[in-house]
Design a protein around this motif. Structure first.
Motif, PDB file in Angstrom:
ATOM      1  N   ALA A 106       0.914  -1.576  -0.027  1.00  0.00           N
ATOM      2  CA  ALA A 106       0.526  -0.092  -0.163  1.00  0.00           C
ATOM      3  C   ALA A 106       1.129   0.976  -0.248  1.00  0.00           C
ATOM      4  O   ALA A 106       2.153   1.209   0.479  1.00  0.00           O
ATOM      5  CB  ALA A 106      -0.668   0.090   1.091  1.00  0.00           C
ATOM      6  N   TYR A 107       0.328   2.508   0.255  1.00  0.00           N
ATOM      7  CA  TYR A 107       1.160   3.441   0.204  1.00  0.00           C
ATOM      8  C   TYR A 107       0.363   4.886   0.718  1.00  0.00           C
ATOM      9  O   TYR A 107      -0.992   4.535   0.490  1.00  0.00           O
ATOM     10  CB  TYR A 107       1.553   4.244  -1.526  1.00  0.00           C
ATOM     11  N   GLU A 108       0.821   5.957   1.640  1.00  0.00           N
ATOM     12  CA  GLU A 108      -0.057   6.283   2.153  1.00  0.00           C
ATOM     13  C   GLU A 108       0.446   7.738   1.759  1.00  0.00           C
ATOM     14  O   GLU A 108       1.870   8.044   1.173  1.00  0.00           O
ATOM     15  CB  GLU A 108      -0.123   6.324   3.548  1.00  0.00           C
ATOM     16  N   LEU A 109      -0.239   9.352   1.062  1.00  0.00           N
ATOM     17  CA  LEU A 109       0.484  10.614   0.935  1.00  0.00           C
ATOM     18  C   LEU A 109      -0.677  11.586   1.053  1.00  0.00           C
ATOM     19  O   LEU A 109      -1.572  11.400   1.619  1.00  0.00           O
ATOM     20  CB  LEU A 109       0.940  10.127  -0.078  1.00  0.00           C
ATOM     21  N   MET A 110      -0.066  12.842   1.302  1.00  0.00           N
ATOM     22  CA  MET A 110      -1.317  13.560   2.103  1.00  0.00           C
ATOM     23  C   MET A 110      -1.162  14.419   0.276  1.00  0.00           C
ATOM     24  O   MET A 110      -0.810  14.631  -0.087  1.00  0.00           O
ATOM     25  CB  MET A 110      -0.267  14.609   2.747  1.00  0.00           C
ATOM     26  N   VAL A 111      -2.872  14.750   0.686  1.00  0.00           N
ATOM     27  CA  VAL A 111      -3.042  15.637  -0.655  1.00  0.00           C
ATOM     28  C   VAL A 111      -4.124  16.383  -0.532  1.00  0.00           C
ATOM     29  O   VAL A 111      -4.959  16.341   0.379  1.00  0.00           O
ATOM     30  CB  VAL A 111      -4.056  15.015  -1.568  1.00  0.00           C
TER      31      VAL A 111
END
Length: 184
Positions: free
Chosen positions: A33-38
């Motif tokens: 998985a991946y996580e990032l702030m948008v």
């Protein structure tokens, strides 16, 4: 005595070098998985199609290796518009670079269940060295590995044009791995 030593030397040579245990990943119990702030909101996604060839023996890290291949078009966040954009030329460029790859070069133990893997991560055809810290438990022929690695997406030209900066999409991305495998 010399004859016995010669026989032992021949047997040792025939046996060849020690091999690490080979592992088969259970895709139903594993995720990449991946996580990032948008725009200040945490966004999560997964890669639905990937493979991992793993040879690993915690008692002999010198023979350990891993080769992970990720289908970049399989990125899925649950938002159709974002998923289409992610596969496009400004982000993963799945048409031009359909596969990301992580290949290891060396492993080391960092604690009771802690390890690090040095390797090369290739995204969009750009190779960069990375060190993946991970936790691993092995019991009864089953291994469970968890890891979190923070990457600067711009090092692989992921997010171009107006997305090359830290706004609205953060340049820092966490890759989150939860992998279960069985010994072959």
């Amino acid at each position: 005595m010399r004859r016995m030593a010669a026989v032992l030397a021949i047997l040792a040579a025939a046996a060849g070098p020690a091999r690490a245990a080979d592992w088969t990943v259970d895709p139903a119990r594993s995720s990449l998985a991946y996580e990032l702030m948008v725009d200040g909101d945490l966004r999560r996604g997964v890669f639905g199609a990937w493979t991992a060839e793993i040879s690993f023996d915690p008692g002999d890290l010198s023979t350990a290796k891993a080769d992970v291949r990720i289908d970049m078009a399989s990125a899925f966040s649950g938002n159709e518009t974002q998923d289409k954009a992610a596969a496009g030329p400004l982000w993963f460029d799945a048409a031009g670079s359909p596969e990301a790859r992580f290949t290891t070069a060396a492993f080391r133990r960092t604690g009771a269940d802690g390890y690090e893997a040095d390797g090369t991560l290739t995204i969009r055809g750009i190779e960069r060295p990375v060190t993946l810290p991970f936790a691993l438990t092995v019991a009864g022929g089953e291994a469970h590995m968890t890891a979190r690695l923070t990457l600067d997406r711009t090092q692989w030209q992921v997010g171009q044009g107006s997305y090359a900066s830290d706004t609205p999409v953060a340049t820092s991305v966490d890759v989150v791995i939860d992998l279960t495998a069985t010994a072959r």
